[in-house]
Design an enzyme around this catalytic site. Structure first.
Site, PDB file in Angstrom:
ATOM      1  N   ARG A   1       0.858  -1.192   0.000  1.00 38.16           N
ATOM      2  CA  ARG A   1       0.000   0.000   0.000  1.00 38.16           C
ATOM      3  C   ARG A   1       0.893   1.242   0.000  1.00 38.16           C
ATOM      4  O   ARG A   1       1.709   1.422   0.903  1.00 38.16           O
ATOM      5  CB  ARG A   1      -0.916  -0.019   1.233  1.00 38.16           C
ATOM      6  CG  ARG A   1      -1.731   1.228   1.343  1.00 38.16           C
ATOM      7  CD  ARG A   1      -2.693   1.248   2.529  1.00 38.16           C
ATOM      8  NE  ARG A   1      -3.269   2.570   2.567  1.00 38.16           N
ATOM      9  CZ  ARG A   1      -3.323   3.355   3.640  1.00 38.16           C
ATOM     10  NH1 ARG A   1      -2.883   2.928   4.810  1.00 38.16           N
ATOM     11  NH2 ARG A   1      -3.811   4.563   3.563  1.00 38.16           N
TER      12      ARG A   1
ATOM     13  N   GLU B   1      -7.387   8.515   6.286  1.00 37.82           N
ATOM     14  CA  GLU B   1      -7.627   9.180   7.556  1.00 37.82           C
ATOM     15  C   GLU B   1      -8.137  10.619   7.435  1.00 37.82           C
ATOM     16  O   GLU B   1      -7.438  11.571   7.826  1.00 37.82           O
ATOM     17  CB  GLU B   1      -6.342   9.157   8.405  1.00 37.82           C
ATOM     18  CG  GLU B   1      -5.803   7.755   8.641  1.00 37.82           C
ATOM     19  CD  GLU B   1      -4.591   7.720   9.570  1.00 37.82           C
ATOM     20  OE1 GLU B   1      -4.055   8.784   9.888  1.00 37.82           O
ATOM     21  OE2 GLU B   1      -4.194   6.619   9.967  1.00 37.82           O
TER      22      GLU B   1
ATOM     23  N   ASN C   1      -7.591   1.884  10.006  1.00 38.31           N
ATOM     24  CA  ASN C   1      -6.271   2.074  10.622  1.00 38.31           C
ATOM     25  C   ASN C   1      -6.464   2.050  12.125  1.00 38.31           C
ATOM     26  O   ASN C   1      -7.201   2.881  12.669  1.00 38.31           O
ATOM     27  CB  ASN C   1      -5.655   3.413  10.215  1.00 38.31           C
ATOM     28  CG  ASN C   1      -5.241   3.437   8.757  1.00 38.31           C
ATOM     29  OD1 ASN C   1      -5.373   2.435   8.049  1.00 38.31           O
ATOM     30  ND2 ASN C   1      -4.739   4.570   8.297  1.00 38.31           N
TER      31      ASN C   1
ATOM     32  N   TYR D   1      -4.426   1.837  15.897  1.00 39.44           N
ATOM     33  CA  TYR D   1      -3.184   1.856  16.670  1.00 39.44           C
ATOM     34  C   TYR D   1      -3.437   1.695  18.162  1.00 39.44           C
ATOM     35  O   TYR D   1      -2.715   1.015  18.854  1.00 39.44           O
ATOM     36  CB  TYR D   1      -2.416   3.165  16.427  1.00 39.44           C
ATOM     37  CG  TYR D   1      -1.831   3.242  15.033  1.00 39.44           C
ATOM     38  CD1 TYR D   1      -0.570   2.737  14.775  1.00 39.44           C
ATOM     39  CD2 TYR D   1      -2.559   3.793  13.981  1.00 39.44           C
ATOM     40  CE1 TYR D   1      -0.036   2.770  13.497  1.00 39.44           C
ATOM     41  CE2 TYR D   1      -2.035   3.832  12.698  1.00 39.44           C
ATOM     42  CZ  TYR D   1      -0.772   3.321  12.460  1.00 39.44           C
ATOM     43  OH  TYR D   1      -0.250   3.339  11.196  1.00 39.44           O
TER      44      TYR D   1
END
Ligand code: IFM
Length: 450
Positions: free
Chosen positions: A80, A168, A297, A299
């Site tokens: 990606r 994002e 995404n 984290y």
């Protein structure tokens, strides 16, 4: 290795690595690339750690072959990356052949190595010529973005079958125009909300163009989703968590997947901007055009409590204990990844998911034996892959996992001080070195059923 036995994904599951243009390419002034607002921002004193910029970064522009060799050694099936808009559209309607040629070379090399490209159209490097016209606050940027995407589809559509419109949007709007931490560094909630809307609209516009052009591939969007937990069971803390969830997650998920902004957030933003100032008829239908997948995404989570007079959300945030935090100060909390995937699966219309980023920064150094023993990163990755596997094993539609990141790179406001790579980069020599986590990832991939 014991842990490899437990990591077992369905055949065909994508194991990839992810990067983005401004964070790795460098060659900021090469072959006609024009400045982006991140060049402007990073060159403004005080905006990034140590005054670091992406001028050279990992010099991937010149070293992409070596980097793709490394991916092949690790054994990833997909890569990606993002296209640098200012390398390709040097002004309105002006396409740079040299910019396109660079990405053709990257694609040649990837395909020679049997690595499937997954392209992000926008990972934050807005051309400065658009920033000068108001950037994402200006509704015209939506059309310019669509034109840029169309150039990419025409040029690369036969070789790229996975497209991500935006990376994002929370960061490219709220963090950039509201909290001022990313380019263009503004502190204006009106701008932030309007920018977010235009970014989402440009996503919808691009999906439409992709479908109209009859492209053969999948298109989706990537959101950074941060599960929010209330620190206590007190009503005010639970309300604060709901508000924070609206701000970080629902403001983006709801319009894309359900065609409506959440009412509680419209209320929150009302003192700054009224809906009829930026939402026009048809916008939400455009934003919610059917997608082929959602990129996630993940984290960390956040743990919040009510704290009066603290910014937009009246919220305080718990700091995790040192031993549970990465170098970013982010808590290692893999259970929230599992719950997040479950939430997406149950609360929103069913859609295939990809984890398009997951990874951790740690203060890695080369040991006297010449290796980087990043055992904490291996622990982080292993736990998160297990959480993802649990979701998939229970019937969740998860198609792949992209590890952030292949290389240590330019971590935005943190400059080069945070290392997310599974490949160590010595920024003074540009020498690459596979960390222990890269060897571990190679073994995980090699041990999967074919
Ligand atoms: O480096 C960033 C990336 O650009 C977007 N997602 C989060 C990463 C780590 O902060």
């Amino acid at each position: 290795m014991d842990h490899l036995k437990t990591l077992n994904f369905p055949p065909g599951f994508t194991f990839g690595v992810a990067t983005s243009s401004y964070q790795i390419e460098g060659a900021a002034f090469k072959d006609g690339r024009v400045p982006s607002h991140w060049d402007t921002f990073s060159h403004t004193p005080g905006k990034t750690h140590n005054g670091d910029t992406g001028d050279v970064a990992c010099d991937h522009y010149h070293r992409y072959r070596e980097d793709i060799e490394l991916m092949a050694q690790i054994g990833v099936s997909s890569y990606r990356f993002s296209f640098a808009w200012p390398r390709i559209m040097t002004e309105a309607n002006k396409v740079s052949q040299k910019g396109l040629d660079f990405y053709q070379r990257v694609l040649d090399s990837l395909l020679e190595h049997n690595i499937a490209p997954a392209a992000t159209i926008y990972h934050w490097d807005l051309p400065q010529w658009l920033a000068d016209r108001g950037g994402w606050v200006n509704r015209d940027t939506v059309g310019y973005f669509g034109d840029f995407a169309e150039v990419l589809f025409k040029t690369f559509g036969d070789r790229i079958h996975l497209w991500i419109t935006h990376n994002e949007p929370w960061c490219s709007s709220f963090l950039s125009y509201g909290l001022g931490e990313h380019a263009p560094g503004h502190h204006d909630w009106r701008e932030a909300v309007v920018a977010a809307h235009h970014i989402l609209l440009s996503h919808g516009e691009t999906v439409l163009r992709y479908r109209d052009m009859g492209m053969k591939g999948d298109i989706g969007i990537t959101l950074n989703l941060t599960p929010v937990y209330a620190k206590t069971d007190r009503e005010e803390d639970r309300e604060t968590a709901t508000r924070a969830d609206g701000f970080s997650n629902r403001w983006f998920l709801d319009p894309i997947l359900q065609g409506a902004y959440p009412d509680d957030m419209l209320e929150l933003f009302r003192p700054y901007v009224k809906t009829d100032e930026f939402i026009r008829d048809g916008d939400l239908a455009a934003i919610s055009r059917p997608l082929d997948f959602l990129g996630v995404n993940y984290y960390t989570r956040s743990v919040v409590f009510q704290q009066a007079h603290t910014g937009l959300l009246n919220l305080g945030q718990d700091e995790p204990p040192m031993h549970k935090a990465t170098a970013m100060g982010w808590e290692v909390y893999p259970d929230a990844l599992y719950s997040l995937l479950r939430r997406l699966h149950t609360q929103y219309p069913p859609l295939p998911l990809y984890i398009t980023e997951n990874g951790a920064a740690y203060p890695d150094a080369i040991a006297p034996d010449g290796m980087v023993h990043d055992t904490q990163r291996i622990g982080y990755l292993e736990q998160h892959l297990l959480a993802a596997q649990r979701f998939a094993a229970e019937g969740g539609l998860l198609k792949g996992y992209y590890l952030w990141s292949l290389l240590d790179n330019f971590e935005w406001g943190y400059g080069y001080s945070k290392r997310f790579g599974i490949v160590h980069v010595d920024f003074s020599t540009q020498k690459r070195l596979l960390k222990e986590s890269a060897h571990w990832y190679r073994n995980v991939i090699a041990s999967q059923p074919k």
